[in-house]
Scaffold this active site. Structure first.
Site, mmCIF file in Angstrom:
data_model
loop_
_atom_site.group_PDB
_atom_site.id
_atom_site.type_symbol
_atom_site.label_atom_id
_atom_site.label_comp_id
_atom_site.label_asym_id
_atom_site.label_seq_id
_atom_site.Cartn_x
_atom_site.Cartn_y
_atom_site.Cartn_z
ATOM 1 N N GLU A 171 0.865 -1.180 0.000
ATOM 2 C CA GLU A 171 0.000 0.000 0.000
ATOM 3 C C GLU A 171 0.899 1.225 0.000
ATOM 4 O O GLU A 171 1.456 1.599 1.038
ATOM 5 C CB GLU A 171 -0.922 -0.022 1.220
ATOM 6 N N CYS B 166 -2.140 9.494 2.492
ATOM 7 C CA CYS B 166 -1.723 8.940 1.200
ATOM 8 C C CYS B 166 -2.748 9.160 0.100
ATOM 9 O O CYS B 166 -2.396 9.155 -1.078
ATOM 10 C CB CYS B 166 -1.402 7.451 1.332
#
Length: 476
Positions: A218, A252
């Site tokens: 991720e 993010c």
């Protein structure tokens, strides 16, 4: 001496001997996670405030509540998730049993980041613990949890308090910085789940490749946000400012830059200024609702980006407080540093494009982002962005909100990562999907068609039997 050898040996032995027990045992571990969150809520809020200056609102919304929601969802749905999945059969296997069984991988490593140090630690942990909750599996995944050493307060809570709520036969927390993480990665794991930067992601993937260990990465990237001329600038400003400056921009999936026409920029700038003042007051540094940069290294990196383009809003900084004001940059060139790396801070560059076609072309010549946002009153414009680009996730006329649905997978594509999780997707990520066919021991006469001596007629009949109901006849 290897600091991790004894811990890893203990967990692997526990997995192989079945000491991680039954479905009831695994459910108890998930309930233990839930108690950890509820009984230590204030401690967690305080630790998040110490690390990132997070308000109680942000901590509860983006850390505690999301983690608790994943636990509740898993406990409520596991019986359905863990069932063998029956699949269609062809004529050749019509009398047999064909199904997919979800099995634990074994020893799992979860490496967590510092920006959402609770959420991004516990949510994958829920999936790893839940994935083996099958009455047919005598043992479940054993988990090694490596929290980030950068978010020191949360790291301490996870190391000292969380183990009181979980059984040591299936779980361990290990600590350390880059050197210790490198040593940890030299060991063989059955699955690795990493959240962090693309640079470190490459290191993790290289280490995993030595053992052919599957990974979920991720990562991040520069998430575009296209703002069409056909939309209300104040609505856009409210939504973009909220999810750009949430957690001081250290998210993010936050928009990394805005693409819009010069005309929309003129309308958007005063709206953004109005929104920032409404959210954080005339002196954002004194606002209890604005976070801080995690450490001096990140602060210095971000302050260097303030020299790109021209500061239209904000731009103030205070090194002693690790404070950077909510900032908007204009006149930014694609070649400048702020457009070469993920910003990960409260800085929003605006770049000008003349049309949606130019915006799409700009997005597509860069690496695939973790998220992509499009604002327009025209559903056709939003759908064009969706259809003609690629990203890990997509949200039209808002930001973040696609992440609140556990029914949607979360993950990147290309440079922004691989694999996915959240809800059932977490369960699937940490489960090996085993293809199973149970054939009858008798009725051997039916198999004569496949045995030599061969003939064209036998081949035709066999192909018909195998192709029925969408069977793939690919053989290795």
């Amino acid at each position: 001496m290897d600091p991790f050898e004894d811990t890893l040996r203990r967990l692997r032995e526990a997995f192989h001997t079945g000491r991680t027990r039954s479905a009831e045992f695994r459910a108890a571990q998930l309930r233990g996670l839930g108690r950890f969150l509820q009984e230590n809520k204030q401690l967690l809020h305080d630790a998040l405030a110490q690390d990132l200056h997070k308000s109680a609102f942000e901590s509860e919304l983006s850390e505690v509540a999301i983690s608790q929601g994943e636990i509740t969802l898993a406990l409520r749905n596991l019986r359905a998730w863990m069932k063998d999945e029956r699949v269609p059969r062809n004529l050749a296997t019509q009398l047999d049993s064909a199904f997919i069984r979800k099995e634990p991988f074994g020893l799992v490593l979860i490496i967590a980041p510092w920006n959402y140090p609770l959420n991004l630690t516990l949510v994958p942990l829920v999936g790893a613990l839940a994935a083996a909750l099958s009455l047919r599996c005598p043992a479940g995944n054993c988990v090694v949890l490596k929290p980030s050493e950068i978010s020191k307060s949360i790291e301490k809570v996870l190391a000292e308090v969380l183990p009181r709520y979980l059984d040591e036969s299936c779980f361990a927390v290990v600590l350390g910085g880059p050197q210790e993480t490198g040593q940890l990665l030299e060991h063989r794991f059955d699955y690795i789940f990493f959240t962090g930067s693309p640079r470190v992601g490459k290191i993790v993937m290289t280490a995993a490749a030595k053992h052919l260990t599957p990974v979920t990465l991720e990562l991040g990237g520069k998430n575009p946000c296209y703002v069409d001329d056909n939309c209300d600038p104040q609505t856009v400003a409210n939504r973009v400012a909220w999810f750009r400056y949430f957690n001081a921009g250290q998210t993010c999936v936050a928009p990394d830059y805005v693409l819009c026409s010069p005309e929309m920029q003129e309308r958007l700038l005063p709206a953004l200024q109005s929104t920032i003042t409404r959210f954080y007051g005339d002196d954002p540094q004194s606002s209890p609702n604005l976070g801080r940069i995690i450490n001096q290294k990140q602060f210095q990196r971000l302050r260097a980006l303030l020299g790109c383009g021209h500061v239209a809003i904000g731009g103030q900084s205070d090194e002693s407080d690790r404070y950077i004001a909510p900032t908007v940059l204009v006149d930014v060139q694609e070649t400048e540093l702020v457009m070469q790396e993920e910003i990960f801070g409260p800085i929003l560059p605006i770049l000008n494009v003349r049309s949606v076609d130019e915006a799409i072309e700009f997005i597509n010549r860069r690496e695939k982002p973790l998220a992509l946002y499009a604002f327009s009153n025209s559903s056709q414009v939003v759908k064009r962005l969706l259809t003609q680009t690629s990203s890990g996730g997509f949200c039209g006329n808002d930001g973040f909100m696609h992440m609140t649905l556990a029914s949607l997978p979360f993950g990147g594509v290309g440079a922004s990562g691989m694999g996915q999780y959240h809800g059932k997707f977490s369960f699937d990520t940490f489960s090996h999907h085993r293809a199973c066919l149970l054939r009858r021991p008798g009725m051997e006469k039916l198999n004569d068609l496949r045995y030599p001596p061969h003939s064209p007629r036998r081949l035709r009949v066999l192909l018909v039997a195998m192709e029925a109901r969408g069977c793939s006849c690919t053989l290795l």
